[in-house]
Scaffold this motif. Structure first.
Motif, short mmCIF file in Angstrom:
data_model
loop_
_atom_site.label_atom_id
_atom_site.label_comp_id
_atom_site.label_asym_id
_atom_site.label_seq_id
_atom_site.Cartn_x
_atom_site.Cartn_y
_atom_site.Cartn_z
N LEU A 69 -4.79 -12.09 3.77
CA LEU A 69 -5.93 -11.17 3.63
C LEU A 69 -6.80 -11.52 2.42
O LEU A 69 -7.90 -10.99 2.29
CB LEU A 69 -5.44 -9.73 3.54
CG LEU A 69 -4.77 -9.19 4.79
CD1 LEU A 69 -4.31 -7.75 4.57
CD2 LEU A 69 -5.68 -9.29 6.01
N ALA A 99 -8.50 -10.80 13.24
CA ALA A 99 -9.14 -9.54 13.61
C ALA A 99 -8.95 -9.22 15.09
O ALA A 99 -8.93 -10.10 15.94
CB ALA A 99 -10.63 -9.59 13.29
N GLU A 138 -9.27 -6.43 -1.38
CA GLU A 138 -8.54 -7.09 -0.29
C GLU A 138 -7.04 -6.79 -0.33
O GLU A 138 -6.30 -7.18 0.57
CB GLU A 138 -8.77 -8.60 -0.30
CG GLU A 138 -8.13 -9.33 -1.46
CD GLU A 138 -8.89 -9.23 -2.78
OE1 GLU A 138 -8.34 -9.71 -3.79
OE2 GLU A 138 -10.02 -8.69 -2.81
N VAL A 141 -5.27 -1.75 2.67
CA VAL A 141 -5.65 -1.61 4.07
C VAL A 141 -5.69 -0.12 4.40
O VAL A 141 -4.71 0.59 4.19
CB VAL A 141 -4.65 -2.33 5.01
CG1 VAL A 141 -4.99 -2.07 6.47
CG2 VAL A 141 -4.61 -3.82 4.73
N LEU A 164 -5.78 -4.93 13.38
CA LEU A 164 -6.60 -5.25 12.21
C LEU A 164 -8.08 -5.28 12.58
O LEU A 164 -8.48 -5.98 13.51
CB LEU A 164 -6.20 -6.61 11.63
CG LEU A 164 -7.04 -7.09 10.45
CD1 LEU A 164 -6.81 -6.21 9.22
CD2 LEU A 164 -6.72 -8.54 10.12
N LEU A 166 -11.99 -5.69 10.73
CA LEU A 166 -12.70 -6.14 9.53
C LEU A 166 -13.96 -5.30 9.35
O LEU A 166 -14.70 -5.08 10.30
CB LEU A 166 -13.08 -7.61 9.66
CG LEU A 166 -11.95 -8.59 10.00
CD1 LEU A 166 -12.50 -10.01 10.09
CD2 LEU A 166 -10.82 -8.50 9.01
N TYR A 176 -10.56 -3.78 5.05
CA TYR A 176 -9.55 -3.96 6.08
C TYR A 176 -9.08 -2.61 6.58
O TYR A 176 -8.82 -1.70 5.78
CB TYR A 176 -8.35 -4.75 5.55
CG TYR A 176 -8.67 -6.17 5.20
CD1 TYR A 176 -9.16 -7.06 6.16
CD2 TYR A 176 -8.50 -6.65 3.91
CE1 TYR A 176 -9.46 -8.37 5.84
CE2 TYR A 176 -8.80 -7.96 3.58
CZ TYR A 176 -9.28 -8.81 4.55
OH TYR A 176 -9.59 -10.11 4.23
#
Length: 186
Positions: A69, A99, A138, A141, A164, A166, A176
């Protein structure tokens, strides 16, 4: 000791404690032989790593590491809502390939709004996470749960599975996101 010596000594002790870095004694996340240490990058949970093909997966989702990530840079752009320049993420080719797929990640739970079930999972414990300025964006999440989540404690070490996504345009959310998130029991 005279009346002035005690306060001076206590002040010196407090200042010494305040300026000492105790982080080398910190061992968050170490869990036996398959310990995950947040400085190592890849998660060692025994499920297998999709990047190396090692291990047998017990889930349909592969593992994603915090190191993967980190494949993001930032560009300064004007934001009309805030009437100023803001850093926007530019995702690398490797992270773009991740992604839209279901992944498993391990980390420390960061409650954002417990009543509404809003949580994030962090590479680092709260005391060293993005919110405290000790890590980058980053390393967090945002979790969008499939169903109302149980109540998590701050820094509770968890394994999460989700799709996931983006985010390179909504400055009011993390870069994220895990959609349809659910906890994975070890």
């Amino acid at each position: 000791m005279d009346k002035l010596s005690k306060p001076i000594i206590w002040t010196a002790v407090i200042l010494l404690l305040m300026t000492t870095d105790f982080s080398s004694t910190c061992r968050h996340g170490l869990k036996g032989a398959n310990a995950f240490h947040y400085n190592t990058g890849f998660v060692q949970s025994g499920w297998g790593n999709p990047a190396t093909g090692n291990g047998q997966s017990q889930n349909t989702a592969g593992e994603i590491s915090w190191k993967q990530l980190a494949d993001v840079t930032y560009v300064l752009k004007y934001n009309k809502q805030f009437d100023g320049d803001i850093m926007y993420p530019v995702f690398g080719a490797a992270v773009k390939k991740l992604a839209g797929k279901e992944w498993i990640i391990e980390g420390y739970m960061i409650p954002l709004d417990i009543k509404s079930g809003l949580y994030a999972v962090s590479r680092n414990p709260y005391a060293a996470c993005f919110f405290c300025g000790a890590a980058g964006v980053e390393s967090v999440v945002s979790l969008k749960f499939k169903t109302k989540p149980r109540r998590y404690k701050t820094d509770e070490y968890c394994v999460m599975k989700g799709v996931l996504m983006l985010n390179d345009d909504n400055v009011n959310d993390f870069i994220y996101l895990f959609k349809s998130t659910e906890e994975v029991k070890k």
